[in-house]
Design a protein around this motif. Structure first.
Motif, PDB file in Angstrom:
ATOM      1  N   TYR A  79       0.833  -1.194   0.000  1.00 42.45           N
ATOM      2  CA  TYR A  79       0.000   0.000   0.000  1.00 42.45           C
ATOM      3  C   TYR A  79       0.872   1.250   0.000  1.00 42.45           C
ATOM      4  O   TYR A  79       1.986   1.239   0.522  1.00 42.45           O
ATOM      5  N   LEU A  80       0.322   2.324  -0.548  1.00 44.00           N
ATOM      6  CA  LEU A  80       0.954   3.628  -0.452  1.00 44.00           C
ATOM      7  C   LEU A  80      -0.118   4.609   0.004  1.00 44.00           C
ATOM      8  O   LEU A  80      -1.028   4.940  -0.763  1.00 44.00           O
ATOM      9  N   GLN A  81      -0.038   5.001   1.267  1.00 45.02           N
ATOM     10  CA  GLN A  81      -0.960   5.996   1.806  1.00 45.02           C
ATOM     11  C   GLN A  81      -0.385   7.365   1.513  1.00 45.02           C
ATOM     12  O   GLN A  81       0.733   7.672   1.936  1.00 45.02           O
ATOM     13  N   MET A  82      -1.143   8.164   0.786  1.00 46.85           N
ATOM     14  CA  MET A  82      -0.671   9.482   0.361  1.00 46.85           C
ATOM     15  C   MET A  82      -1.559  10.549   0.994  1.00 46.85           C
ATOM     16  O   MET A  82      -2.769  10.598   0.725  1.00 46.85           O
ATOM     17  N   ASN A  83      -0.969  11.364   1.843  1.00 49.18           N
ATOM     18  CA  ASN A  83      -1.689  12.447   2.516  1.00 49.18           C
ATOM     19  C   ASN A  83      -1.131  13.797   2.084  1.00 49.18           C
ATOM     20  O   ASN A  83      -0.031  13.874   1.535  1.00 49.18           O
ATOM     21  N   SER A  84      -1.884  14.846   2.351  1.00 46.87           N
ATOM     22  CA  SER A  84      -1.455  16.214   2.020  1.00 46.87           C
ATOM     23  C   SER A  84      -0.968  16.304   0.583  1.00 46.87           C
ATOM     24  O   SER A  84       0.104  16.854   0.308  1.00 46.87           O
ATOM     25  N   LEU A  85      -1.757  15.769  -0.314  1.00 42.73           N
ATOM     26  CA  LEU A  85      -1.344  15.709  -1.711  1.00 42.73           C
ATOM     27  C   LEU A  85      -1.231  17.091  -2.322  1.00 42.73           C
ATOM     28  O   LEU A  85      -1.996  18.017  -1.988  1.00 42.73           O
ATOM     29  N   LYS A  86      -0.261  17.222  -3.224  1.00 40.08           N
ATOM     30  CA  LYS A  86       0.026  18.476  -3.901  1.00 40.08           C
ATOM     31  C   LYS A  86      -0.130  18.288  -5.414  1.00 40.08           C
ATOM     32  O   LYS A  86       0.009  17.156  -5.912  1.00 40.08           O
ATOM     33  N   PRO A  87      -0.377  19.352  -6.147  1.00 43.88           N
ATOM     34  CA  PRO A  87      -0.471  19.211  -7.606  1.00 43.88           C
ATOM     35  C   PRO A  87       0.764  18.547  -8.214  1.00 43.88           C
ATOM     36  O   PRO A  87       0.643  17.794  -9.194  1.00 43.88           O
ATOM     37  N   GLU A  88       1.925  18.786  -7.634  1.00 48.60           N
ATOM     38  CA  GLU A  88       3.151  18.184  -8.175  1.00 48.60           C
ATOM     39  C   GLU A  88       3.244  16.685  -7.922  1.00 48.60           C
ATOM     40  O   GLU A  88       4.169  16.033  -8.410  1.00 48.60           O
ATOM     41  N   ASP A  89       2.314  16.127  -7.165  1.00 50.18           N
ATOM     42  CA  ASP A  89       2.254  14.673  -7.000  1.00 50.18           C
ATOM     43  C   ASP A  89       1.523  14.000  -8.162  1.00 50.18           C
ATOM     44  O   ASP A  89       1.480  12.768  -8.241  1.00 50.18           O
ATOM     45  N   THR A  90       0.956  14.796  -9.039  1.00 52.58           N
ATOM     46  CA  THR A  90       0.250  14.250 -10.188  1.00 52.58           C
ATOM     47  C   THR A  90       1.203  13.457 -11.079  1.00 52.58           C
ATOM     48  O   THR A  90       2.243  13.964 -11.491  1.00 52.58           O
ATOM     49  N   ALA A  91       0.849  12.207 -11.341  1.00 51.86           N
ATOM     50  CA  ALA A  91       1.707  11.319 -12.139  1.00 51.86           C
ATOM     51  C   ALA A  91       1.007   9.974 -12.304  1.00 51.86           C
ATOM     52  O   ALA A  91      -0.015   9.709 -11.655  1.00 51.86           O
ATOM     53  N   VAL A  92       1.586   9.141 -13.144  1.00 53.64           N
ATOM     54  CA  VAL A  92       1.207   7.729 -13.168  1.00 53.64           C
ATOM     55  C   VAL A  92       2.081   7.023 -12.144  1.00 53.64           C
ATOM     56  O   VAL A  92       3.317   7.163 -12.170  1.00 53.64           O
ATOM     57  N   TYR A  93       1.451   6.303 -11.256  1.00 50.67           N
ATOM     58  CA  TYR A  93       2.164   5.588 -10.200  1.00 50.67           C
ATOM     59  C   TYR A  93       2.247   4.111 -10.559  1.00 50.67           C
ATOM     60  O   TYR A  93       1.238   3.477 -10.882  1.00 50.67           O
ATOM     61  N   TYR A  94       3.464   3.581 -10.466  1.00 51.14           N
ATOM     62  CA  TYR A  94       3.735   2.191 -10.816  1.00 51.14           C
ATOM     63  C   TYR A  94       4.206   1.415  -9.598  1.00 51.14           C
ATOM     64  O   TYR A  94       5.069   1.885  -8.857  1.00 51.14           O
ATOM     65  N   CYS A  95       3.655   0.245  -9.447  1.00 53.57           N
ATOM     66  CA  CYS A  95       4.122  -0.683  -8.413  1.00 53.57           C
ATOM     67  C   CYS A  95       5.265  -1.509  -8.986  1.00 53.57           C
ATOM     68  O   CYS A  95       5.239  -1.890 -10.175  1.00 53.57           O
ATOM     69  N   ALA A  96       6.254  -1.808  -8.152  1.00 55.79           N
ATOM     70  CA  ALA A  96       7.385  -2.619  -8.580  1.00 55.79           C
ATOM     71  C   ALA A  96       7.732  -3.637  -7.521  1.00 55.79           C
ATOM     72  O   ALA A  96       7.527  -3.396  -6.322  1.00 55.79           O
ATOM     73  N   GLY A  97       8.239  -4.777  -7.950  1.00 57.03           N
ATOM     74  CA  GLY A  97       8.686  -5.815  -7.036  1.00 57.03           C
ATOM     75  C   GLY A  97      10.096  -6.241  -7.361  1.00 57.03           C
ATOM     76  O   GLY A  97      10.572  -6.055  -8.491  1.00 57.03           O
ATOM     77  N   ASP A  98      10.782  -6.794  -6.379  1.00 55.15           N
ATOM     78  CA  ASP A  98      12.180  -7.164  -6.573  1.00 55.15           C
ATOM     79  C   ASP A  98      12.499  -8.463  -5.848  1.00 55.15           C
ATOM     80  O   ASP A  98      12.099  -8.635  -4.692  1.00 55.15           O
ATOM     81  N   TRP A  99      13.257  -9.348  -6.482  1.00 56.82           N
ATOM     82  CA  TRP A  99      13.597 -10.624  -5.848  1.00 56.82           C
ATOM     83  C   TRP A  99      14.747 -10.478  -4.870  1.00 56.82           C
ATOM     84  O   TRP A  99      14.923 -11.282  -3.965  1.00 56.82           O
ATOM     85  N   SER A 100      15.570  -9.420  -5.049  1.00 60.03           N
ATOM     86  CA  SER A 100      16.771  -9.326  -4.227  1.00 60.03           C
ATOM     87  C   SER A 100      16.547  -8.618  -2.901  1.00 60.03           C
ATOM     88  O   SER A 100      17.401  -8.675  -2.019  1.00 60.03           O
ATOM     89  N   GLY A 101      15.417  -7.938  -2.752  1.00 56.27           N
ATOM     90  CA  GLY A 101      15.217  -7.166  -1.536  1.00 56.27           C
ATOM     91  C   GLY A 101      15.716  -5.740  -1.645  1.00 56.27           C
ATOM     92  O   GLY A 101      15.707  -4.999  -0.661  1.00 56.27           O
ATOM     93  N   SER A 102      16.118  -5.349  -2.845  1.00 52.37           N
ATOM     94  CA  SER A 102      16.615  -3.993  -3.063  1.00 52.37           C
ATOM     95  C   SER A 102      15.532  -2.958  -2.788  1.00 52.37           C
ATOM     96  O   SER A 102      14.366  -3.159  -3.164  1.00 52.37           O
ATOM     97  N   LEU A 103      15.922  -1.857  -2.193  1.00 51.17           N
ATOM     98  CA  LEU A 103      14.986  -0.757  -1.957  1.00 51.17           C
ATOM     99  C   LEU A 103      14.874   0.150  -3.180  1.00 51.17           C
ATOM    100  O   LEU A 103      14.365   1.272  -3.071  1.00 51.17           O
ATOM    101  N   ARG A 104      15.352  -0.332  -4.301  1.00 47.46           N
ATOM    102  CA  ARG A 104      15.057   0.246  -5.613  1.00 47.46           C
ATOM    103  C   ARG A 104      14.542  -0.901  -6.485  1.00 47.46           C
ATOM    104  O   ARG A 104      15.185  -1.306  -7.456  1.00 47.46           O
ATOM    105  N   PRO A 105      13.385  -1.464  -6.136  1.00 44.70           N
ATOM    106  CA  PRO A 105      12.877  -2.652  -6.831  1.00 44.70           C
ATOM    107  C   PRO A 105      12.645  -2.381  -8.308  1.00 44.70           C
ATOM    108  O   PRO A 105      12.135  -1.323  -8.686  1.00 44.70           O
ATOM    109  N   ASN A 106      13.025  -3.358  -9.133  1.00 40.96           N
ATOM    110  CA  ASN A 106      12.839  -3.146 -10.570  1.00 40.96           C
ATOM    111  C   ASN A 106      12.757  -4.435 -11.375  1.00 40.96           C
ATOM    112  O   ASN A 106      12.974  -4.409 -12.581  1.00 40.96           O
ATOM    113  N   ASN A 107      12.449  -5.565 -10.728  1.00 39.80           N
ATOM    114  CA  ASN A 107      12.346  -6.811 -11.476  1.00 39.80           C
ATOM    115  C   ASN A 107      10.961  -7.006 -12.084  1.00 39.80           C
ATOM    116  O   ASN A 107      10.825  -7.583 -13.156  1.00 39.80           O
TER     117      ASN A 107
END
Length: 119
Positions: A79-107
């Motif tokens: 989940y991503l709880q987003m509060n106090s949203l701003k116009p600059e938060d406007t975007a397409v949001y993508y979920c990502a998963g990773d097998w290695s446990g990296s905090l920059r998931p991209n698999n």
């Protein structure tokens, strides 16, 4: 094979809140970290938040204190709880998963969900 499906995007006024969900299915034992990226028109995709199986988290400076990432292992959902949203938060949001446990998931990637912050 891993499938990630996002939901929860939409239109919200500035200052409002949204919660994004990312449901994982398939070979979920391969997922040791999950995260959210976003991409606004004309901009590069950027990491918003990530969490690994050990509970460590990472946030973009622009969302610290406003967004919270969490994971329900029993439901195989992040989940991503987003509060106090701003116009600059406007975007397409993508979920990502990773097998290695990296905090920059991209698999593994979801299809994306649109978030629009506007009055």
């Amino acid at each position: 094979q891993v499938q990630l499906v996002e939901s929860g995007g939409g239109l919200v006024q500035p200052g409002g809140s949204l919660r994004l969900s990312c449901a994982a299915s398939g070979s979920i034992f391969r997922i040791n970290a999950m995260g959210w990226y976003r991409q606004a028109p004309g901009k590069e995709r950027e990491l918003v938040a990530a969490i690994n199986n050990g509970g460590s988290t990472k946030y973009a400076d622009s969302v610290k204190g406003r967004f919270t990432i969490s994971r329900d292992s029993a439901k195989n959902t992040a989940y991503l709880q987003m509060n106090s949203l701003k116009p600059e938060d406007t975007a397409v949001y993508y979920c990502a998963g990773d097998w290695s446990g990296s905090l920059r998931p991209n698999n593994y990637w979801g299809q994306g969900t649109q978030v629009t912050v506007s009055s």
